[in-house]
Design an enzyme around this catalytic site. Sequence first.
Site, PDB file in Angstrom:
ATOM      1  N   HIS A 181     -14.480  -0.843   6.527  1.00 42.24           N
ATOM      2  CA  HIS A 181     -14.837  -2.160   6.674  1.00 42.24           C
ATOM      3  C   HIS A 181     -15.554  -2.454   7.886  1.00 42.24           C
ATOM      4  O   HIS A 181     -16.582  -2.570   7.961  1.00 42.24           O
ATOM      5  CB  HIS A 181     -13.626  -3.232   6.183  1.00 42.24           C
ATOM      6  N   ASP A 221       0.690  -1.160   0.066  1.00 45.41           N
ATOM      7  CA  ASP A 221      -0.025   0.049   0.203  1.00 45.41           C
ATOM      8  C   ASP A 221       0.924   1.194  -0.159  1.00 45.41           C
ATOM      9  O   ASP A 221       1.835   1.191   0.666  1.00 45.41           O
ATOM     10  CB  ASP A 221      -0.770  -0.095   1.485  1.00 45.41           C
ATOM     11  N   GLU A 230     -19.594 -14.470   9.657  1.00 45.80           N
ATOM     12  CA  GLU A 230     -19.985 -13.599   8.644  1.00 45.80           C
ATOM     13  C   GLU A 230     -20.990 -12.718   9.169  1.00 45.80           C
ATOM     14  O   GLU A 230     -21.919 -11.952   8.519  1.00 45.80           O
ATOM     15  CB  GLU A 230     -20.756 -14.322   7.256  1.00 45.80           C
ATOM     16  N   GLY A 252      -3.966  -7.470   1.022  1.00 44.60           N
ATOM     17  CA  GLY A 252      -3.940  -9.048   1.331  1.00 44.60           C
ATOM     18  C   GLY A 252      -4.573  -9.638   0.300  1.00 44.60           C
ATOM     19  O   GLY A 252      -3.982 -10.482  -0.220  1.00 44.60           O
ATOM     20  N   LYS A 294      -9.502 -17.500   2.323  1.00 46.51           N
ATOM     21  CA  LYS A 294     -10.514 -16.853   1.180  1.00 46.51           C
ATOM     22  C   LYS A 294      -9.436 -15.510   0.465  1.00 46.51           C
ATOM     23  O   LYS A 294      -9.138 -14.550   1.413  1.00 46.51           O
ATOM     24  CB  LYS A 294     -11.467 -16.099   1.783  1.00 46.51           C
TER      25      LYS A 294
END
Length: 369
Positions: free
Chosen positions: A255, A42, A236, A104, A138
Amino acid sequence: MTSFIWQVGTHHIPFLIGTDCAEAVARKLGELEADRLLVISDENVLRLHSQRYEPVLQKAHVTGWPGSEMDKNLAAVESLASQLIVAGVTRRSILIAMGGGVLGNLTGLTAALLFRGIRFVHLPTTLLAMHDSVTSLKQGVNCAGAKNIIGGYHAPTAVFVDTAFLQTLPSAQIRSGLTELVKNALILGGDYAAQLSAALGEPEMDWLGIIQLGIAAKQSLMRDDPHERSAALALEYGHTIGHALELSCGGQLSHGDCVAWGMRCAAWISRDLGYMNESGLERHESWLDRLGELPRPRELADMDEVRRRIRLDNKRGYLPVGADEVAMVLLREPGLVMNAECGVPLTAVRMAAVERMLGCLGRAWQMEQ
Ligand SMILES: NC(=O)c1ccc[n+]([C@@H]2O[C@H](COP(=O)([O-])OP(=O)(O)OC[C@H]3O[C@@H](n4cnc5c(N)ncnc54)[C@H](O)[C@@H]3O)[C@@H](O)[C@H]2O)c1
């Protein structure tokens, strides 16, 4: 420095965790016998930490990525892969993701696709990434307004957590990382919630301890569910609404803040449907209060857009639901996740209940505008 093996499914992933440990990270990277080390970082992180991370960066090819959540897409993967190919990446190279969860995910997916899978390591620089996004196989990017809908499973070769990165992390991003820890407390309850509560009550944050607590919480759900398709779907919680808000707000909220709003909305739905009682809702709120006042978007998100994105949730298909329903993680009370008959921690929620919740959210946001 502490090292341990994070076991998830058949993977045994070495973790090294400490504070101000660039030299040790460089040494460990050297042991991995790569022909090339390619750091993807970043640009904010490079500006703030490239001097401190000289031991790693001087031995690597460094690519700065200027993007953000709104640029986490397949075009970014292709552009990054092209730059790495020009830079000489081979099957024996290792990509190093030095950044937050966005970087990531982008690096992890690029590593999964280059040569059909090369090694990558995580060097997370946000609190959220240090305990949450690195502890997942994931790797995904956004497409057509849906979060993390294109991706795959690809395990990092190693994870190096250096809490010195937190010294430059803005407080809003610290709160974002704390949100996922609070989420773990809301779904797991028990010892984890008690330990987190005690740690958050300390006058000074013991980041090493808090991060290890978060990593252990995720392991408890993922060890036997590495692809997060059954028990680990509970992670989740807050994300069905949270992800819809994240893209609809166009990057105005982090987020974590979106997930925190998503958890509050999920609790409203659970109370509305008679699953959670008032006392449960109060205890749920008191966990969210630990995050401080949650920011609202400067401009009110278009609720039609939020509604559309809720229907695009990436959990679609785990639980058969009707055309006017959406599958969500709901709680009966803090620490008690509701399971469907087939065993997954999902509940079919009618869109009418989602509509009532969106009305509450609109009012909550307008009140503060
Ligand atoms: N794979 C998974 O299972 C998983 C789990 C959780 C979250 N995620 C993903 O992670 C992403 C969110 O990650 P995030 O919260 O780390 O956000 P992020 O990667 O967008 O980083 C947040 C901001 O912090 C800046 N930054 C990063 N490190 C810094 C530092 N040390 N000092 C100063 N500034 C710094 C970045 O430049 C950026 O502006 C989302 O895309 C989410 O979908 C994935």
